[in-house]
Design a protein around this motif. Structure first.
Motif, PDB file in Angstrom:
ATOM      1  N   PRO B  42       0.810  -1.228   0.000  1.00 34.05           N
ATOM      2  CA  PRO B  42       0.000   0.000   0.000  1.00 34.05           C
ATOM      3  C   PRO B  42       0.842   1.276   0.000  1.00 34.05           C
ATOM      4  CG  PRO B  42      -0.949  -1.593   1.523  1.00 34.05           C
ATOM      5  CD  PRO B  42       0.347  -2.186   1.029  1.00 34.05           C
ATOM      6  N   VAL B  43       2.023   1.246   0.648  1.00 34.03           N
ATOM      7  CA  VAL B  43       2.836   2.463   0.733  1.00 34.03           C
ATOM      8  C   VAL B  43       3.421   2.807  -0.637  1.00 34.03           C
ATOM      9  CG1 VAL B  43       4.852   3.564   1.796  1.00 34.03           C
ATOM     10  CG2 VAL B  43       3.372   2.079   3.164  1.00 34.03           C
ATOM     11  N   MET B  45       2.540   1.762  -3.460  1.00 35.45           N
ATOM     12  CA  MET B  45       1.498   1.910  -4.473  1.00 35.45           C
ATOM     13  C   MET B  45       0.699   3.190  -4.243  1.00 35.45           C
ATOM     14  SD  MET B  45       0.216  -2.015  -4.916  1.00 35.45           S
ATOM     15  CE  MET B  45      -0.274  -2.098  -6.608  1.00 35.45           C
ATOM     16  N   GLY B  46       1.081   3.950  -3.232  1.00 32.52           N
ATOM     17  CA  GLY B  46       0.455   5.250  -3.007  1.00 32.52           C
ATOM     18  C   GLY B  46      -0.994   5.175  -2.569  1.00 32.52           C
ATOM     19  N   ASN B  47      -1.356   4.149  -1.811  1.00 31.60           N
ATOM     20  CA  ASN B  47      -2.734   4.078  -1.337  1.00 31.60           C
ATOM     21  C   ASN B  47      -3.032   5.235  -0.381  1.00 31.60           C
ATOM     22  OD1 ASN B  47      -4.646   1.403  -1.675  1.00 31.60           O
ATOM     23  ND2 ASN B  47      -2.533   1.098  -2.309  1.00 31.60           N
ATOM     24  N   ARG B  81       8.860  16.951  -1.612  1.00 30.34           N
ATOM     25  CA  ARG B  81       8.000  16.372  -2.645  1.00 30.34           C
ATOM     26  C   ARG B  81       8.255  17.082  -3.974  1.00 30.34           C
ATOM     27  NH1 ARG B  81       2.071  15.727   0.280  1.00 30.34           N
ATOM     28  NH2 ARG B  81       2.754  14.356   1.982  1.00 30.34           N
ATOM     29  N   GLN B  83       6.558  17.306  -7.498  1.00 27.58           N
ATOM     30  CA  GLN B  83       5.203  16.958  -7.906  1.00 27.58           C
ATOM     31  C   GLN B  83       4.988  16.997  -9.415  1.00 27.58           C
ATOM     32  OE1 GLN B  83       2.289  18.383  -4.879  1.00 27.58           O
ATOM     33  NE2 GLN B  83       3.728  20.052  -4.610  1.00 27.58           N
ATOM     34  N   PHE B  85       2.330  14.736 -12.520  1.00 30.60           N
ATOM     35  CA  PHE B  85       1.388  13.646 -12.799  1.00 30.60           C
ATOM     36  C   PHE B  85       1.994  12.678 -13.805  1.00 30.60           C
ATOM     37  CE2 PHE B  85      -1.506  16.931 -11.286  1.00 30.60           C
ATOM     38  CZ  PHE B  85      -2.417  16.207 -10.538  1.00 30.60           C
ATOM     39  N   TYR B  86       2.030  11.420 -13.484  1.00 31.43           N
ATOM     40  CA  TYR B  86       2.405  10.389 -14.444  1.00 31.43           C
ATOM     41  C   TYR B  86       2.015   9.041 -13.839  1.00 31.43           C
ATOM     42  CZ  TYR B  86       4.643   8.859 -18.689  1.00 31.43           C
ATOM     43  OH  TYR B  86       4.853   8.340 -19.925  1.00 31.43           O
ATOM     44  N   PRO B  87       1.531   8.128 -14.640  1.00 33.61           N
ATOM     45  CA  PRO B  87       1.000   6.881 -14.046  1.00 33.61           C
ATOM     46  C   PRO B  87       2.042   6.035 -13.320  1.00 33.61           C
ATOM     47  CG  PRO B  87       0.198   7.156 -16.291  1.00 33.61           C
ATOM     48  CD  PRO B  87       1.240   8.201 -16.077  1.00 33.61           C
ATOM     49  N   LEU B  89       4.099   7.155 -11.251  1.00 37.29           N
ATOM     50  CA  LEU B  89       4.380   7.837  -9.986  1.00 37.29           C
ATOM     51  C   LEU B  89       3.099   7.837  -9.155  1.00 37.29           C
ATOM     52  CD1 LEU B  89       6.792   9.470  -8.727  1.00 37.29           C
ATOM     53  CD2 LEU B  89       5.613  11.507  -9.510  1.00 37.29           C
ATOM     54  N   PRO B  90       2.898   6.791  -8.334  1.00 40.21           N
ATOM     55  CA  PRO B  90       1.563   6.578  -7.749  1.00 40.21           C
ATOM     56  C   PRO B  90       1.079   7.674  -6.800  1.00 40.21           C
ATOM     57  CG  PRO B  90       3.138   4.905  -6.988  1.00 40.21           C
ATOM     58  CD  PRO B  90       3.825   5.687  -8.062  1.00 40.21           C
ATOM     59  N   LYS B  91       1.973   8.400  -6.141  1.00 38.77           N
ATOM     60  CA  LYS B  91       1.512   9.451  -5.234  1.00 38.77           C
ATOM     61  C   LYS B  91       1.338  10.778  -5.962  1.00 38.77           C
ATOM     62  CE  LYS B  91       5.020   9.059  -2.340  1.00 38.77           C
ATOM     63  NZ  LYS B  91       5.809   7.959  -2.911  1.00 38.77           N
ATOM     64  N   ALA B  92       1.751  10.810  -7.230  1.00 40.53           N
ATOM     65  CA  ALA B  92       1.809  12.049  -8.016  1.00 40.53           C
ATOM     66  C   ALA B  92       2.871  13.004  -7.465  1.00 40.53           C
ATOM     67  CB  ALA B  92       0.458  12.739  -8.142  1.00 40.53           C
ATOM     68  N   TYR B  93       3.716  12.488  -6.609  1.00 41.30           N
ATOM     69  CA  TYR B  93       4.936  13.222  -6.235  1.00 41.30           C
ATOM     70  C   TYR B  93       6.012  12.197  -5.917  1.00 41.30           C
ATOM     71  CZ  TYR B  93       3.106  12.525  -1.435  1.00 41.30           C
ATOM     72  OH  TYR B  93       2.589  12.004  -0.279  1.00 41.30           O
TER      73      TYR B  93
END
Lengths: 490, 486
Positions: B42-43, B45-47, B81, B83, B85-87, B89-93
């Motif tokens: 989860p970490v 993978m940016g849950n 961070r 920052q 957007f890109y797939p 990069l799961p947290k977007a940062y």
């Protein structure tokens, strides 16, 4: 069967121990109340009947065989929907996370479940905990049980209503700028925002990470203490938690805390313009009670209070814009790929359709203030202001034990009254956000009612990691008054 | 293209750290051969609701590396961070430490064409790697196994004046990473990656030219080729007065086509909106680590070994370079040397670089994959020195040592192939040969009288070797033959 109305943790625990009631019966009592009252009150976004009854049966097995784990074993409770629960949907009251089931539980959830607590369901709140009235929930309104035409406060409105309307014994909320204390005050329950780092944030869906904290709603001070005793402490999954000398509150709480030598600071900045006169009177009366108990009342100043609101909104928006960025429609939750031209278009369409106005507002403003050329003027300056606010409190606590003041400048307002006026809504937080900026602990206890029978809370703030002290101070007031024994008639 | 341009190159190097777990979570950091998204939690993978926790080992190794490169340790730094957007990069940062790096400055000396040159480092920082996108069948798939791998970035100053210098620097950096044991540093596998920044200016000019960043370089040779290509491309544009057509841009290296291709247009002007990562406390290295102790942990580096091999062992510079280029080979060599004198050491070096390396190359093996105790090689060399076996037989024995794991003494004993150096025994054999081959004896004497030597001598040596199944010591045979043939 025993009378189950408005049970505190200690009373419910006693009934369970004496086998006057089973955890299943207790759980069913709340589930029935929720079924009956929640359509009107909007305290829960979801209830987990099967899940709760299974946990309750397990608890009853333990009680039967004399292996009850502790005071929370078998006690029904509820969790704000921004706190993750493995196997139970967590939406943060947002459409963008509709159907999302977290693969893990928040540390506080894991800890209370290890102690046998029974989670009934997930509480309604403002979307992503952004708001002060729970009107920003993407799913349903929550109503104040004392006056159904009014808001319960927010963002943890559902958690406060659940306790006030006796839809659970205790509940978890979260705070970024007052989201526990303000609804506690508006609904006449006890709400504690613990010191930043006192308990884990792991599993609390982030809003403003440097300000966020999970805290507890209860029907009395002692209940807060019982839950804090379980959840406090360093968590290897949250680097901002601190290993601090054991949480000192012993159950049952020590009621002999000497009020005689207590030094209470009254910050003049919290009693000025904008404060409702009825609220002021109720708060001053409460402070007078402490005077009667022998406490020394000292006028103090927190000179940088005027910077707290702008500073808070700059920092929380910057962090929110960053924390909200991961909801892109790719990994979890809702995704809008129909007619999307390309990847960027998926982002725009998903976020455009499933985020609420406040999420868009904070994303745009936060992105702006962190942008090249603006960072120094906004974010960096806000960080500096934050250290000044922090210093105000550090200086004050050199001379006093705690601070007393109002929680909210006004009692519960009408539903819809401020919804389309974000600036006026932001003012609901002016007396609470400083504690989040300074990272100190603070709570709200029931302190009386206005002429219109609207609850008003007294705020008690204490130094970092001094929860035991402010809880005992609050307990002394509870002993002297009956406010916490009053419940709305619904 | 004319030679009037000075080439200015700087490098941004990424090295994946080979820690047991990832940078900010407990996931296994070795995803090699694992199915997509099977080494993710989860970490990483940016849950929602998850928080990062610093991998202390990754931090320690970064300091170790920085100290080895003479960097200055910042008294405190914040993760931050970055920052976008890109797939992948799961947290977007991305959590990085680029703008407040933990290590500042530093330098590394390298020999270029026999001349020592010092290259300086701007800073070193630590961050997390992103995942990978796999494009197939009109879809793009995301694999987050790599997401969260600790990534150390080394940013150099624009000190390189040729592609060769840049390549030699990268190669030395790879050796140091491997000497410290902190990265597999394999460029082909992406453990070690680099972007090259290159610009040209006329000699004597003060102003730098437009800087072009080259990405997608995945081997030492493509680094050199890509930079050579850019020099040619930019130089030709400058020569033909089209300097304005050189843009400050990112270009991708296409290894198959042997050229760089503009990625302008694809890249948006990024504003990464850095701000301190609120989920992680500031790092104060003096509190978290024993930096002096860490300094002492730095092993002898390649440059030190090269120097010592030449100065103390008396071996050639080229040989020393090759030995020191591979930490495992160097360790084997040093153990094999085990306090021997210079002449023996030289022979051991020859064996390591000759037969041993040859064997490994043939079989495609690394030194750690064979079971040859270094002391066995030393014993073999000492046996040759003593004259117990011939060099020729030693080569066969050596292969048997590697493949059977036995010592040279054991093999010689078992196979009865000890060299015959007993002069009495050899004199008898030679005497018999002379008696039985008078024709050759006469030819020999005639030749010697006429030319001072005779090819017949070698024929006699051959006969002796034949009679002894190759075990006769050839130099002793030679002496005896000369004596008895007169």
């Amino acid at each position: 069967m025993a009378n189950l109305n408005n049970l505190t943790i200690s009373k419910a625990s006693e009934l369970l121990e004496k086998k006057e009631v089973s955890s299943v019966e207790l759980t069913n009592y709340y589930l029935e109340r929720i079924e009956k009252l929640n359509p009107e009150l909007g305290a829960y976004l979801s209830t987990e009947k099967e899940y709760a009854l299974k946990k309750a049966r397990e608890s009853d097995e333990r009680i039967k065989s004399g292996k009850r784990i502790g005071i929370l074993d078998g006690i029904p409770c509820s969790v704000k929907d921004v706190i993750t629960t493995k196997d139970i949907e967590t939406t943060a009251a947002s459409k963008i996370l509709e159907g999302y089931i977290a693969p893990y539980s928040a540390t506080v959830v894991r800890k209370i479940e290890e102690q046998g607590a029974v989670i009934l369901g997930k509480n309604n709140c403002d979307e992503f905990a952004m708001g002060s009235s729970t009107e920003n929930s993407a799913y349903m309104l929550a109503k104040n049980p004392w006056d159904l035409s009014r808001v319960p406060g927010g963002s943890s409105g559902g958690s406060a209503v659940a306790v006030a309307a006796d839809l659970c014994v205790f509940s978890f909320g979260t705070e970024t700028g007052g989201s526990i204390r303000q609804p506690a005050s508006l609904c006449s329950v006890v709400g504690l925002k613990p010191t930043y780092g006192r308990n884990s944030r792991y599993g609390s869906i982030a809003y403003g990470s440097s300000l966020d904290q999970i805290g507890v709603f209860g029907k009395c001070v002692e209940d807060i203490s019982s839950v804090m005793h379980v959840i406090a402490g360093k968590d290897s999954l949250d680097s901002t938690t601190v290993e601090y000398p054991i949480f000192n509150i012993q159950y049952p709480i020590n009621t002999q805390y000497p009020m005689k030598d207590l030094k209470i600071g009254i910050p003049k900045e919290y009693f000025g313009e904008g404060l409702d006169s009825e609220v002021e009177k109720i708060v001053r009366d409460a402070i007078d009670k402490y005077k009667e108990m022998g406490a020394e009342i000292i006028d103090i100043s927190l000179p940088n209070t005027e910077y707290a609101t702008p500073c808070y909104y700059l920092l929380s928006m910057a962090e929110a814009s960053s924390n909200l960025a991961r909801y892109d429609g790719i990994k979890y939750g809702k995704s809008e790929t129909d007619n999307a031209k390309d990847l960027i278009d998926v982002y725009f369409k998903t976020r455009g359709k499933y985020f609420g106005d406040e999420q868009k507002r904070k994303s745009i403003l936060g992105t702006f203030e962190l942008s090249a050329g603006y960072y120094d003027a906004y974010y960096r300056k806000a960080q500096k202001a934050r250290s000044l606010v922090k210093k105000d409190f550090d200086d004050a606590f050199e001379k006093i034990d705690c601070i007393m003041c109002p929680v909210s400048p006004f009692p519960a307002f009408k539903i819809g009254e401020k919804k389309d006026d974000p600036l006026s809504m932001y003012l609901a937080d002016i007396f609470t956000i400083s504690a989040n900026l300074a990272g100190i602990c603070a709570l709200s206890i029931p302190a009386g009612f206005t002429q219109n029978n609207l609850p008003v809370g007294l705020q008690i703030m204490g130094p970092r990691f001094d929860e035991d002290k402010i809880l005992q101070i609050a307990k002394a007031y509870e002993e002297m008054t009956q406010w916490h024994t009053m419940f709305p008639s619904i | 293209m004319s030679n009037k341009y000075e080439v200015i190159i700087g490098l941004e190097i990424h090295a994946q750290l080979a820690t047991a777990s990832k940078m900010f979570c407990g996931c296994n950091n070795n995803a090699e051969g694992k199915s997509p998204n099977s080494v993710a939690c989860p970490v990483c993978m940016g849950n929602p609701g998850t928080l990062p926790v610093i991998n202390k080992k990754a931090l320690e190794w970064t300091y170790l590396f920085g100290l080895a490169l003479n960097c200055e340790v910042a008294p405190q730094f914040n993760f931050e961070r970055k920052q976008y957007f890109y797939p992948d990069l799961p947290k977007a940062y991305q959590i990085t430490s680029q703008t407040t790096p933990p290590l500042i400055g530093g330098h590394l000396e390298i020999e270029v064409d026999g001349e020592k040159k010092n290259f300086t480092i701007e800073h070193i920082h630590l961050e997390e790697d992103a995942g990978k996108l796999i494009h197939s069948g009109g879809h793009s798939l995301v694999d987050l196994n790599r997401a969260g791998t600790p990534l150390m970035e080394i940013v150099t100053n624009p000190d390189f004046r040729s592609p060769l210098e840049a390549k030699l620097f990268m190669q030395e950096l790879q050796r140091i990473l491997r000497y410290l044991g902190i990265s597999n540093a394999d460029m082909e596998k992406g453990h070690l990656r680099c972007d090259g920044n290159i610009s040209l200016r006329e000699f004597g000019a003060e102003k730098f030219g437009k800087k072009v960043e080259i990405k997608n370089i995945n081997s030492f040779s493509s680094l050199e080729r890509a930079l050579e290509y850019e020099i040619k491309r930019q130089g030709e544009l400058l020569d033909s007065g089209k300097g304005e057509e050189i843009f400050q841009e990112t270009r991708g290296w296409d290894d198959a086509k042997g050229k760089t291709i503009s990625q302008r247009g694809k890249e948006m002007a990024h504003d990464y909106r850095y701000f301190p990562e609120p989920d992680l406390p500031p790092v104060v290295p003096a509190e978290a680590f024993d930096l002096e102790g860490l300094k002492k942990q730095i092993p002898e580096l390649p440059s030190g070994k090269r120097k010592r091999y030449v100065e103390d062992f008396g071996i050639g510079k080229t040989e020393a370079d090759i030995l020191a280029s591979n930490i495992e080979l160097a360790r084997f060599f040093e153990e094999a040397v085990g306090g021997q004198q210079a002449d023996v050491v030289k022979k051991i070096a020859n064996w390591v670089l000759g037969d041993l390396s040859g064997y490994l190359n043939d079989k495609g093996l690394g030194i750690m994959e064979i079971k040859l105790p270094p002391s066995n090689l030393r014993d073999l060399v000492l046996l040759i020195e003593k004259g117990d076996i011939s060099g020729k037989i030693a080569k066969e024995v050596f292969v048997k040592m590697i493949e059977g794991g036995k010592s040279s003494a054991q093999i010689i004993e078992e196979e009865g192939i000890k060299q015959v150096s007993d002069t009495g025994e050899l004199e008898k054999i030679v005497g018999d040969l002379i008696a039985g081959n008078q024709g050759q004896v006469e030819q020999y004497r005639k030749d010697v009288e006429a030319n001072g030597n005779s090819p017949v001598l070698n024929w006699f040596v051959g006969q002796v070797m034949k009679a002894t199944r190759g075990q006769a010591n050839p130099s002793i045979v030679m002496e005896i033959l000369k004596k008895l043939l007169g």
